[in-house]
Scaffold this motif. Sequence first.
Motif, PDB file in Angstrom:
ATOM      1  N   ILE A 141       0.831  -1.208   0.000  1.00  0.00           N
ATOM      2  CA  ILE A 141       0.000   0.000   0.000  1.00  0.00           C
ATOM      3  C   ILE A 141       0.864   1.256   0.000  1.00  0.00           C
ATOM      4  O   ILE A 141       0.626   2.198  -0.770  1.00  0.00           O
ATOM      5  N   LEU A 142       1.880   1.271   0.856  1.00  0.00           N
ATOM      6  CA  LEU A 142       2.752   2.449   0.947  1.00  0.00           C
ATOM      7  C   LEU A 142       3.476   2.708  -0.367  1.00  0.00           C
ATOM      8  O   LEU A 142       3.534   3.857  -0.852  1.00  0.00           O
ATOM      9  N   LEU A 143       4.031   1.654  -0.986  1.00  0.00           N
ATOM     10  CA  LEU A 143       4.763   1.824  -2.242  1.00  0.00           C
ATOM     11  C   LEU A 143       3.836   2.259  -3.374  1.00  0.00           C
ATOM     12  O   LEU A 143       4.255   3.006  -4.264  1.00  0.00           O
ATOM     13  N   THR A 144       2.590   1.806  -3.334  1.00  0.00           N
ATOM     14  CA  THR A 144       1.627   2.227  -4.359  1.00  0.00           C
ATOM     15  C   THR A 144       1.434   3.736  -4.316  1.00  0.00           C
ATOM     16  O   THR A 144       1.440   4.418  -5.355  1.00  0.00           O
ATOM     17  N   PHE A 145       1.286   4.285  -3.111  1.00  0.00           N
ATOM     18  CA  PHE A 145       1.096   5.732  -2.979  1.00  0.00           C
ATOM     19  C   PHE A 145       2.388   6.496  -3.250  1.00  0.00           C
ATOM     20  O   PHE A 145       2.363   7.562  -3.885  1.00  0.00           O
ATOM     21  N   ILE A 146       3.516   5.959  -2.801  1.00  0.00           N
ATOM     22  CA  ILE A 146       4.799   6.626  -3.047  1.00  0.00           C
ATOM     23  C   ILE A 146       5.077   6.728  -4.544  1.00  0.00           C
ATOM     24  O   ILE A 146       5.423   7.797  -5.071  1.00  0.00           O
ATOM     25  N   CYS A 147       4.909   5.603  -5.240  1.00  0.00           N
ATOM     26  CA  CYS A 147       5.204   5.577  -6.687  1.00  0.00           C
ATOM     27  C   CYS A 147       4.145   6.303  -7.502  1.00  0.00           C
ATOM     28  O   CYS A 147       4.432   6.782  -8.601  1.00  0.00           O
ATOM     29  N   GLY A 148       2.923   6.386  -6.969  1.00  0.00           N
ATOM     30  CA  GLY A 148       1.859   7.040  -7.706  1.00  0.00           C
ATOM     31  C   GLY A 148       1.816   8.536  -7.544  1.00  0.00           C
ATOM     32  O   GLY A 148       1.417   9.253  -8.469  1.00  0.00           O
ATOM     33  N   LEU A 149       2.242   9.040  -6.377  1.00  0.00           N
ATOM     34  CA  LEU A 149       2.107  10.464  -6.094  1.00  0.00           C
ATOM     35  C   LEU A 149       3.422  11.238  -6.115  1.00  0.00           C
ATOM     36  O   LEU A 149       3.450  12.397  -6.528  1.00  0.00           O
ATOM     37  N   LEU A 150       4.498  10.611  -5.674  1.00  0.00           N
ATOM     38  CA  LEU A 150       5.799  11.291  -5.668  1.00  0.00           C
ATOM     39  C   LEU A 150       6.413  11.289  -7.074  1.00  0.00           C
ATOM     40  O   LEU A 150       5.908  10.600  -7.972  1.00  0.00           O
ATOM     41  N   PRO A 151       7.502  12.017  -7.309  1.00  0.00           N
ATOM     42  CA  PRO A 151       8.070  12.139  -8.661  1.00  0.00           C
ATOM     43  C   PRO A 151       8.801  10.892  -9.167  1.00  0.00           C
ATOM     44  O   PRO A 151       9.524  10.984 -10.159  1.00  0.00           O
ATOM     45  N   VAL A 152       8.627   9.754  -8.521  1.00  0.00           N
ATOM     46  CA  VAL A 152       9.335   8.536  -8.932  1.00  0.00           C
ATOM     47  C   VAL A 152       9.162   8.237 -10.425  1.00  0.00           C
ATOM     48  O   VAL A 152      10.152   7.944 -11.122  1.00  0.00           O
ATOM     49  N   PRO A 153       7.934   8.289 -10.975  1.00  0.00           N
ATOM     50  CA  PRO A 153       7.782   8.015 -12.418  1.00  0.00           C
ATOM     51  C   PRO A 153       8.591   8.967 -13.292  1.00  0.00           C
ATOM     52  O   PRO A 153       9.122   8.564 -14.330  1.00  0.00           O
ATOM     53  N   ASN A 154       8.691  10.216 -12.883  1.00  0.00           N
ATOM     54  CA  ASN A 154       9.448  11.202 -13.664  1.00  0.00           C
ATOM     55  C   ASN A 154      10.941  10.893 -13.630  1.00  0.00           C
ATOM     56  O   ASN A 154      11.651  11.104 -14.625  1.00  0.00           O
ATOM     57  N   TRP A 155      11.441  10.408 -12.486  1.00  0.00           N
ATOM     58  CA  TRP A 155      12.851  10.024 -12.405  1.00  0.00           C
ATOM     59  C   TRP A 155      13.152   8.883 -13.362  1.00  0.00           C
ATOM     60  O   TRP A 155      14.250   8.794 -13.909  1.00  0.00           O
ATOM     61  N   VAL A 156      12.172   8.029 -13.577  1.00  0.00           N
ATOM     62  CA  VAL A 156      12.339   6.895 -14.499  1.00  0.00           C
ATOM     63  C   VAL A 156      12.260   7.358 -15.947  1.00  0.00           C
ATOM     64  O   VAL A 156      13.012   6.899 -16.813  1.00  0.00           O
ATOM     65  N   MET A 157      11.358   8.301 -16.225  1.00  0.00           N
ATOM     66  CA  MET A 157      11.098   8.723 -17.602  1.00  0.00           C
ATOM     67  C   MET A 157      12.102   9.735 -18.145  1.00  0.00           C
ATOM     68  O   MET A 157      12.461   9.700 -19.330  1.00  0.00           O
ATOM     69  N   LEU A 158      12.563  10.647 -17.300  1.00  0.00           N
ATOM     70  CA  LEU A 158      13.389  11.757 -17.782  1.00  0.00           C
ATOM     71  C   LEU A 158      14.668  11.333 -18.499  1.00  0.00           C
ATOM     72  O   LEU A 158      14.997  11.899 -19.557  1.00  0.00           O
ATOM     73  N   PRO A 159      15.435  10.363 -17.993  1.00  0.00           N
ATOM     74  CA  PRO A 159      16.645   9.973 -18.741  1.00  0.00           C
ATOM     75  C   PRO A 159      16.338   9.460 -20.141  1.00  0.00           C
ATOM     76  O   PRO A 159      17.152   9.615 -21.060  1.00  0.00           O
ATOM     77  N   LEU A 160      15.168   8.868 -20.337  1.00  0.00           N
ATOM     78  CA  LEU A 160      14.768   8.369 -21.651  1.00  0.00           C
ATOM     79  C   LEU A 160      14.345   9.531 -22.557  1.00  0.00           C
ATOM     80  O   LEU A 160      14.779   9.640 -23.706  1.00  0.00           O
ATOM     81  N   GLU A 161      13.504  10.413 -22.019  1.00  0.00           N
ATOM     82  CA  GLU A 161      12.961  11.494 -22.841  1.00  0.00           C
ATOM     83  C   GLU A 161      13.979  12.585 -23.147  1.00  0.00           C
ATOM     84  O   GLU A 161      13.853  13.284 -24.158  1.00  0.00           O
ATOM     85  N   GLN A 162      14.969  12.729 -22.292  1.00  0.00           N
ATOM     86  CA  GLN A 162      15.977  13.763 -22.507  1.00  0.00           C
ATOM     87  C   GLN A 162      17.131  13.271 -23.376  1.00  0.00           C
ATOM     88  O   GLN A 162      18.013  14.062 -23.722  1.00  0.00           O
ATOM     89  N   ARG A 163      17.134  11.996 -23.724  1.00  0.00           N
ATOM     90  CA  ARG A 163      18.284  11.417 -24.427  1.00  0.00           C
ATOM     91  C   ARG A 163      18.448  11.988 -25.828  1.00  0.00           C
ATOM     92  O   ARG A 163      19.565  12.253 -26.285  1.00  0.00           O
ATOM     93  N   PHE A 164      17.348  12.161 -26.542  1.00  0.00           N
ATOM     94  CA  PHE A 164      17.383  12.713 -27.903  1.00  0.00           C
ATOM     95  C   PHE A 164      16.622  14.039 -27.910  1.00  0.00           C
ATOM     96  O   PHE A 164      15.459  14.085 -27.523  1.00  0.00           O
ATOM     97  N   PRO A 165      17.258  15.122 -28.351  1.00  0.00           N
ATOM     98  CA  PRO A 165      16.593  16.430 -28.337  1.00  0.00           C
ATOM     99  C   PRO A 165      15.472  16.501 -29.365  1.00  0.00           C
ATOM    100  O   PRO A 165      15.444  15.740 -30.336  1.00  0.00           O
ATOM    101  N   THR A 166      14.555  17.414 -29.113  1.00  0.00           N
ATOM    102  CA  THR A 166      13.484  17.665 -30.083  1.00  0.00           C
ATOM    103  C   THR A 166      14.095  18.057 -31.419  1.00  0.00           C
ATOM    104  O   THR A 166      15.034  18.860 -31.480  1.00  0.00           O
TER     105      THR A 166
END
Length: 265
Positions: free
Chosen positions: A47-72
């Motif tokens: 339950i705790l990890l569900t709320f931590i991963c759903g509300l805190l910036p954890v998903p963004n930490w996972v996504m940003l290295p991928l999305e920033q790799r190739f510039p627009t």
Amino acid sequence: MFYYLSKIVWFFATPSNLLPSIALLGIIIIAFTRFRKTGLTFASAGILLTFICGLLPVPNWVMLPLEQRFPTHQPTDASIDGIIVLGGSVAGDETMMRQQLNVNEAGERVIAMGDLARRYPNARIIFSGGGGNMVYKGVPEAKAVEAYSETLGIPASRIEFEGKSRTTRENAIYTREMVTPKQGERWLLVTSAWHMPRSVGCFRKAGFNVIAYPVDFRTRGPQDSRRLSAFVSGGLRRLDTGAKEWMGLIAYYFMGYTTELLPKP
């Protein structure tokens, strides 16, 4: 075999499936065994990890290295010989049954195809997308786009369709066979920003050098490393996408489908 194995592994490893399952396991342990303390630990952690991963910036930490790799991509005066658009943005079954183009969260891929088709009227256009469902055989995405390409302002006769591929690796291999690119040609590769590193890696491995044209960004940029989610479901959905892509990158690298763990420009 790799295709089916990856689907099975991902079903159980998806954060939005895994975290509630941990909580459910804890509840089952509490209800049916004498290991109440262990059960409480599992239930609380899930339950705790569900709320931590759903509300805190954890998903963004996972996504940003991928999305920033190739510039627009920045338009230049250089000519473009071709445009490759990867599937994953159109719901084939719903499109054919409802008789209108149905797109999902990655709909920017086909929107970009319409825009680029107008900007580069002499460029070849390849849409690469077959079926990716192992439960039932649905309508290939390429067939759905072919039927309703006029919605995007592009006549179907202008687009070349590759409808066999089920994976990113197959996108690259089958497109390379269709195009047989010549030395010095410039081809744009359109796919989601978070999917671009693996896609470019696969095309390079197939001997097809492409120019990244990332779309469908799920973050605004580095500033989102501190941004909270408004809904648990939204954060988990973004985490699912990023986690799956990282797993794909690692698996493709060790399977030899790409030569770099995280391809770069």
